[in-house]
Design a protein around this motif. Structure first.
Motif, mmCIF file in Angstrom:
data_model
loop_
_atom_site.group_PDB
_atom_site.id
_atom_site.type_symbol
_atom_site.label_atom_id
_atom_site.label_comp_id
_atom_site.label_asym_id
_atom_site.label_seq_id
_atom_site.Cartn_x
_atom_site.Cartn_y
_atom_site.Cartn_z
ATOM 1 N N GLN A 255 6.535 7.825 -1.317
ATOM 2 C CA GLN A 255 6.023 6.604 -1.912
ATOM 3 C C GLN A 255 7.063 6.069 -2.896
ATOM 4 O OE1 GLN A 255 1.811 6.622 -3.080
ATOM 5 N NE2 GLN A 255 1.555 8.619 -2.068
ATOM 6 N N ARG B 187 -1.573 6.993 -0.294
ATOM 7 C CA ARG B 187 -1.010 5.994 -1.207
ATOM 8 C C ARG B 187 -1.773 5.961 -2.521
ATOM 9 N NH1 ARG B 187 0.410 -0.318 0.255
ATOM 10 N NH2 ARG B 187 1.480 -0.787 -1.721
ATOM 11 N N LEU B 188 -1.024 6.161 -3.607
ATOM 12 C CA LEU B 188 -1.620 6.245 -4.924
ATOM 13 C C LEU B 188 -1.611 4.906 -5.644
ATOM 14 C CD1 LEU B 188 -1.576 9.338 -4.586
ATOM 15 C CD2 LEU B 188 -0.690 9.478 -6.916
ATOM 16 N N SER C 44 2.433 0.325 -7.031
ATOM 17 C CA SER C 44 2.744 0.880 -5.721
ATOM 18 C C SER C 44 3.499 -0.149 -4.887
ATOM 19 C CB SER C 44 1.455 1.278 -5.016
ATOM 20 O OG SER C 44 1.718 1.658 -3.684
ATOM 21 N N LEU C 45 4.652 0.262 -4.363
ATOM 22 C CA LEU C 45 5.444 -0.627 -3.506
ATOM 23 C C LEU C 45 5.292 -0.261 -2.039
ATOM 24 C CD1 LEU C 45 8.744 -0.743 -5.625
ATOM 25 C CD2 LEU C 45 6.876 -2.424 -5.587
ATOM 26 N N PHE C 46 5.488 1.008 -1.723
ATOM 27 C CA PHE C 46 5.434 1.455 -0.331
ATOM 28 C C PHE C 46 4.861 2.863 -0.245
ATOM 29 C CE2 PHE C 46 7.689 -1.946 1.602
ATOM 30 C CZ PHE C 46 8.701 -2.334 0.729
ATOM 31 N N TYR C 47 4.191 3.095 0.878
ATOM 32 C CA TYR C 47 3.828 4.444 1.300
ATOM 33 C C TYR C 47 4.350 4.582 2.726
ATOM 34 C CZ TYR C 47 1.005 8.231 3.214
ATOM 35 O OH TYR C 47 0.610 9.376 3.829
ATOM 36 N N PHE D 192 7.460 3.392 -6.255
ATOM 37 C CA PHE D 192 6.745 2.679 -7.306
ATOM 38 C C PHE D 192 7.753 1.946 -8.187
ATOM 39 C CE2 PHE D 192 2.659 4.797 -6.720
ATOM 40 C CZ PHE D 192 3.020 6.018 -6.149
ATOM 41 N N LEU E 84 2.580 1.453 -13.421
ATOM 42 C CA LEU E 84 3.212 1.922 -12.182
ATOM 43 C C LEU E 84 2.610 1.169 -11.014
ATOM 44 C CD1 LEU E 84 3.501 5.800 -12.306
ATOM 45 C CD2 LEU E 84 5.296 4.247 -11.626
ATOM 46 N N PHE F 119 10.630 4.489 -9.052
ATOM 47 C CA PHE F 119 10.424 5.907 -8.802
ATOM 48 C C PHE F 119 10.112 6.127 -7.331
ATOM 49 C CE2 PHE F 119 10.327 7.700 -13.018
ATOM 50 C CZ PHE F 119 9.905 6.653 -13.843
#
Lengths: 109, 113
Positions: free
Chosen positions: A33, B101-102, A45-48, A35, A43, A87
């Motif tokens: 992931q 996904r967090l 979330s950008l991608f998983y 961030f 923080l 991150f």
């Protein structure tokens, strides 16, 4: 334990330029992931990714599907709002994600 | 748009006091987490909670304990704070099982004097 190495540690970009961030893993990871942490500490979330690549606007991320030991985040046409600390975090089948130390990105006019 | 809510934003206290931080998620997620971010910005997992199953990072001191009333809430209690507990505590949630996904809250910054 699992290690996540992020590079570079800091990056200065002119507006409009492209760049890439990288995370190397010392062992095979199940997913990764990315961030962005802004100046207020949030923080985002950008991608998983469990494999392959994903793209969202000017950001694109890839996760090595063969050996699963590195991931990249590309920033295209950098804008001022892209500034922040990026991150990566990987799932190594252990409890919780293992985070890298971050890449501090500064975009200037 | 924030969907993981943490209170308070900041807390200053003295060594030995008890503190409690709240976290609520409105995403309908099944799993919640607490992470600690130290002064060097390193994030480390403290607790993962899913369907009443708690997973504890073995490095977390026993004065820390999570408390959950339902799957939308996971609070963090510190029984007797120490100076090294000064940090930012980040709550997160994910949809299904662990480490999907967090989504993070804004964090609670703790300062122990």
């Amino acid at each position: 334990g699992d290690q996540v190495e992020q590079s570079p540690s800091a990056l200065s970009l002119h507006e409009g330029t492209d760049s890439a961030l990288r995370c190397n893993f010392t062992t095979t990871m199940r997913s990764v992931q990315w961030f962005r942490q802004n100046s207020r500490g949030s923080l985002i979330s950008l991608f998983y990714l469990a494999s392959g690549t994903k793209e969202n606007g000017r950001l694109k991320s890839a996760f090595d599907s063969k050996e699963r030991r590195y991931s990249t985040l590309h920033i295209r046409d950098a804008q001022l709002e892209d500034s922040g600390t990026y991150f990566c975090a990987a799932d190594g089948y252990a409890q919780g994600l293992t985070f890298g130390l971050g890449t501090r990105v500064s975009v200037f006019p | 748009e924030t969907a993981v809510f943490q209170t308070p934003n900041y807390h200053v206290t003295q060594v030995g006091n008890e503190v409690s931080f709240n976290c609520k998620q409105t995403l309908g997620h099944d799993t919640m987490y607490w992470y600690k971010q130290d002064s060097k910005k390193l994030l480390k997992i403290m607790f993962s909670y899913n369907n009443k199953q708690l997973i504890v990072n073995e490095t977390v001191p026993r004065r820390f304990s999570p408390q959950s009333s339902d799957k939308a809430h996971l609070n963090l209690r510190i029984k007797s704070v120490e100076p090294e507990d000064s940090a930012v505590y980040l709550c997160a949630s994910s949809l299904g099982t662990y480490n999907e996904r967090l989504f993070f809250g804004h964090g609670t910054k703790l300062s122990v004097l």
